[in-house]
Design a protein around this motif. Structure first.
Motif, mmCIF file in Angstrom:
data_model
loop_
_atom_site.group_PDB
_atom_site.id
_atom_site.type_symbol
_atom_site.label_atom_id
_atom_site.label_comp_id
_atom_site.label_asym_id
_atom_site.label_seq_id
_atom_site.Cartn_x
_atom_site.Cartn_y
_atom_site.Cartn_z
ATOM 1 N N GLY A 261 138.832 14.113 -22.177
ATOM 2 C CA GLY A 261 138.099 15.508 -22.582
ATOM 3 C C GLY A 261 137.824 15.609 -23.963
ATOM 4 N N PHE A 262 138.097 14.608 -24.822
ATOM 5 C CA PHE A 262 137.838 14.792 -26.169
ATOM 6 C C PHE A 262 136.511 14.312 -26.735
ATOM 7 N N ARG A 263 135.890 14.795 -27.757
ATOM 8 C CA ARG A 263 134.808 13.929 -28.197
ATOM 9 C C ARG A 263 135.000 13.003 -29.092
ATOM 10 N N ALA A 264 134.572 11.918 -28.966
ATOM 11 C CA ALA A 264 134.786 10.552 -29.749
ATOM 12 C C ALA A 264 133.470 10.256 -30.288
ATOM 13 N N GLU A 265 133.154 10.005 -31.594
ATOM 14 C CA GLU A 265 131.900 9.677 -32.105
ATOM 15 C C GLU A 265 132.091 8.830 -33.318
ATOM 16 N N SER A 266 131.139 7.675 -33.174
ATOM 17 C CA SER A 266 131.464 6.527 -34.297
ATOM 18 C C SER A 266 130.037 6.568 -35.168
ATOM 19 N N ASP A 267 129.941 6.107 -36.167
ATOM 20 C CA ASP A 267 128.776 5.869 -37.155
ATOM 21 C C ASP A 267 128.770 4.666 -37.929
ATOM 22 N N ARG A 268 127.670 4.280 -38.395
ATOM 23 C CA ARG A 268 127.682 3.194 -39.288
ATOM 24 C C ARG A 268 127.798 3.395 -40.803
ATOM 25 N N ALA A 269 128.583 2.682 -41.341
ATOM 26 C CA ALA A 269 128.912 3.072 -42.803
ATOM 27 C C ALA A 269 128.869 1.645 -43.617
ATOM 28 N N ALA A 270 129.209 0.537 -43.014
ATOM 29 C CA ALA A 270 129.463 -0.746 -43.663
ATOM 30 C C ALA A 270 128.305 -1.690 -44.036
ATOM 31 N N LEU A 271 127.227 -1.271 -43.087
ATOM 32 C CA LEU A 271 126.139 -2.097 -43.065
ATOM 33 C C LEU A 271 124.686 -1.459 -43.422
ATOM 34 N N LEU A 272 123.826 -2.030 -44.208
ATOM 35 C CA LEU A 272 122.385 -1.124 -44.062
ATOM 36 C C LEU A 272 121.900 -1.106 -42.800
ATOM 37 N N VAL A 273 121.777 -2.072 -41.906
ATOM 38 C CA VAL A 273 121.360 -2.163 -40.430
ATOM 39 C C VAL A 273 122.586 -2.805 -39.765
ATOM 40 N N GLU A 274 122.433 -2.409 -38.627
ATOM 41 C CA GLU A 274 123.412 -3.130 -37.449
ATOM 42 C C GLU A 274 122.735 -4.202 -36.799
ATOM 43 N N PRO A 275 123.549 -5.257 -36.391
ATOM 44 C CA PRO A 275 122.885 -6.307 -35.839
ATOM 45 C C PRO A 275 121.989 -6.231 -34.748
ATOM 46 N N TRP A 276 122.085 -5.081 -33.826
ATOM 47 C CA TRP A 276 121.429 -4.724 -32.694
ATOM 48 C C TRP A 276 120.162 -3.961 -33.202
ATOM 49 N N THR A 277 120.064 -3.677 -34.034
ATOM 50 C CA THR A 277 118.775 -2.705 -34.543
ATOM 51 C C THR A 277 117.700 -3.487 -35.122
ATOM 52 N N LEU A 278 117.854 -4.670 -35.770
ATOM 53 C CA LEU A 278 116.628 -5.202 -36.283
ATOM 54 C C LEU A 278 116.697 -6.588 -35.777
ATOM 55 N N LEU A 279 115.478 -6.431 -34.702
ATOM 56 C CA LEU A 279 115.298 -7.708 -34.061
ATOM 57 C C LEU A 279 113.668 -8.229 -34.061
ATOM 58 N N LYS A 280 113.316 -9.202 -33.789
ATOM 59 C CA LYS A 280 111.912 -9.831 -33.950
ATOM 60 C C LYS A 280 111.037 -9.001 -32.743
ATOM 61 N N ALA A 281 110.121 -9.222 -32.829
ATOM 62 C CA ALA A 281 109.151 -8.621 -31.840
ATOM 63 C C ALA A 281 109.142 -8.794 -30.366
ATOM 64 N N ASP A 282 109.828 -10.035 -30.016
ATOM 65 C CA ASP A 282 110.260 -10.472 -28.584
ATOM 66 C C ASP A 282 111.568 -9.763 -28.323
ATOM 67 N N GLY A 283 112.275 -9.216 -29.335
ATOM 68 C CA GLY A 283 113.572 -8.531 -28.862
ATOM 69 C C GLY A 283 114.796 -9.201 -29.244
ATOM 70 N N THR A 284 114.682 -10.527 -29.692
ATOM 71 C CA THR A 284 115.748 -11.686 -29.868
ATOM 72 C C THR A 284 116.239 -11.310 -31.618
ATOM 73 N N PRO A 285 117.411 -11.814 -31.949
ATOM 74 C CA PRO A 285 117.725 -11.877 -33.332
ATOM 75 C C PRO A 285 117.013 -12.783 -34.130
ATOM 76 N N TYR A 286 116.768 -12.622 -35.541
ATOM 77 C CA TYR A 286 116.283 -13.153 -36.307
ATOM 78 C C TYR A 286 117.239 -14.577 -36.636
ATOM 79 N N ARG A 287 116.838 -15.730 -36.669
ATOM 80 C CA ARG A 287 117.489 -17.008 -37.123
ATOM 81 C C ARG A 287 117.357 -17.354 -38.502
ATOM 82 N N VAL A 288 116.119 -16.999 -39.256
ATOM 83 C CA VAL A 288 115.758 -17.329 -40.376
ATOM 84 C C VAL A 288 115.712 -16.087 -41.263
ATOM 85 N N PHE A 289 116.293 -16.318 -42.529
ATOM 86 C CA PHE A 289 116.452 -15.204 -43.430
ATOM 87 C C PHE A 289 115.318 -14.463 -44.019
ATOM 88 N N THR A 290 114.404 -15.351 -44.621
ATOM 89 C CA THR A 290 113.177 -14.593 -45.236
ATOM 90 C C THR A 290 112.437 -13.579 -44.086
#
Length: 276
Positions: free
Chosen positions: A120-149
């Motif tokens: 019954g308690f509220r429990a909330e988490s936030d992003r602080a350690a990364l500019l973006v989180e891994p699951w939020t920056l994806l290629k157009a097809d929805g898969t992760p980047y494999r090349v840095f540039t």
């Protein structure tokens, strides 16, 4: 008046701390807590040097909180049990924290969040350690980047670099929960081999900001060359400060931008530093 716990982990700073800002914005009282539970990080428990840094970083954090009329409540043991007891003692209705990303803590945090919400308690988490989180920056097809540039080019389009507002105002509870003395965690070495660490490093938020300022003043513009010269003080030496969250990546990005007239990618050294 509603009360929340803010659960410090590896985010030992007051400025640009999303979870702490959120707790202070949504509740009248905030109890900052640290739960020492290295067994929950297995098999990546902190070693002796990390424990040394942790002791001094927590000491600096508590001192900073006390200067602002707050304090750090320290506990030891299973995180969920400690938080549940602290909720009861503080009369809290919510717990906030910033996310970590190694497998052991991801599993632990999911279990803690689920258990607190079921209770019954509220429990909330936030992003602080990364500019973006891994699951939020994806290629157009929805898969992760494999090349840095291409990843880097997409990252530059993200509105993720602006820092948060300055430190929040922290009002404490009417009665503070019980707290262990930091010395009870026995983080410092029994045989004092750490004189070299003390001479070379200043753990804590103030030490991180001082080191960043020194880097900007003396090494940033020559970073592309200085990083390859071991005999020069040509790197930022911010890695341990980032690991313990004494400074955040958005703070660094904006400080570098400020030091280069607002266009860090036009400076060869600054661009190389931000890419790395």
């Amino acid at each position: 008046m509603s009360t929340a716990l803010f659960w410090f982990r590896r985010d030992f700073r007051l400025a640009d701390n999303p979870g702490l800002c959120r707790a202070a914005a949504e509740h009248q009282r905030v109890v900052p807590v640290y739960v020492h539970a290295p067994h929950e990080e297995a098999p990546w428990e902190p070693g002796a040097a990390s424990r040394w840094w942790l002791h001094h970083s927590l000491t600096a954090l508590d001192a900073s909180l006390r200067r602002r009329g707050s304090r750090l409540t320290v506990r030891r043991g299973d995180s969920l049990s400690a938080l549940t007891d602290l909720i009861r003692q503080a009369g809290a209705t919510a717990v906030y924290w910033n996310r970590l990303y190694d497998p052991a803590t991801i599993a632990r945090d999911r279990a803690v969040k689920a258990a607190l919400r079921i209770a019954g308690f509220r429990a909330e988490s936030d992003r602080a350690a990364l500019l973006v989180e891994p699951w939020t920056l994806l290629k157009a097809d929805g898969t992760p980047y494999r090349v840095f540039t291409p990843f880097w080019k997409t990252l530059l389009q993200e509105p993720c670099h602006a820092p948060l507002s300055p430190e929040p105002q922290l009002a404490g509870p009417e009665r503070w929960p019980d707290s262990l003395p930091l010395a009870d965690l026995a983080l410092l070495p029994r045989i004092r081999w750490d004189d070299g660490l003390s001479a070379a490093w200043q753990p804590g938020e103030a030490g991180a900001l001082a080191r960043l300022e020194q880097f900007l003043d003396t090494a940033l513009t020559d970073y592309a060359r200085g990083r390859d010269r071991p005999g020069l003080d040509g790197v930022s030496r911010l890695s341990p400060h980032l690991h313990f969250g004494e400074i955040g990546p958005r703070q660094i990005w904006n400080a570098v931008a400020g030091a280069t007239g607002g266009d860090p990618l036009a400076d060869k050294g600054a661009a190389a530093y931000l890419r790395e």
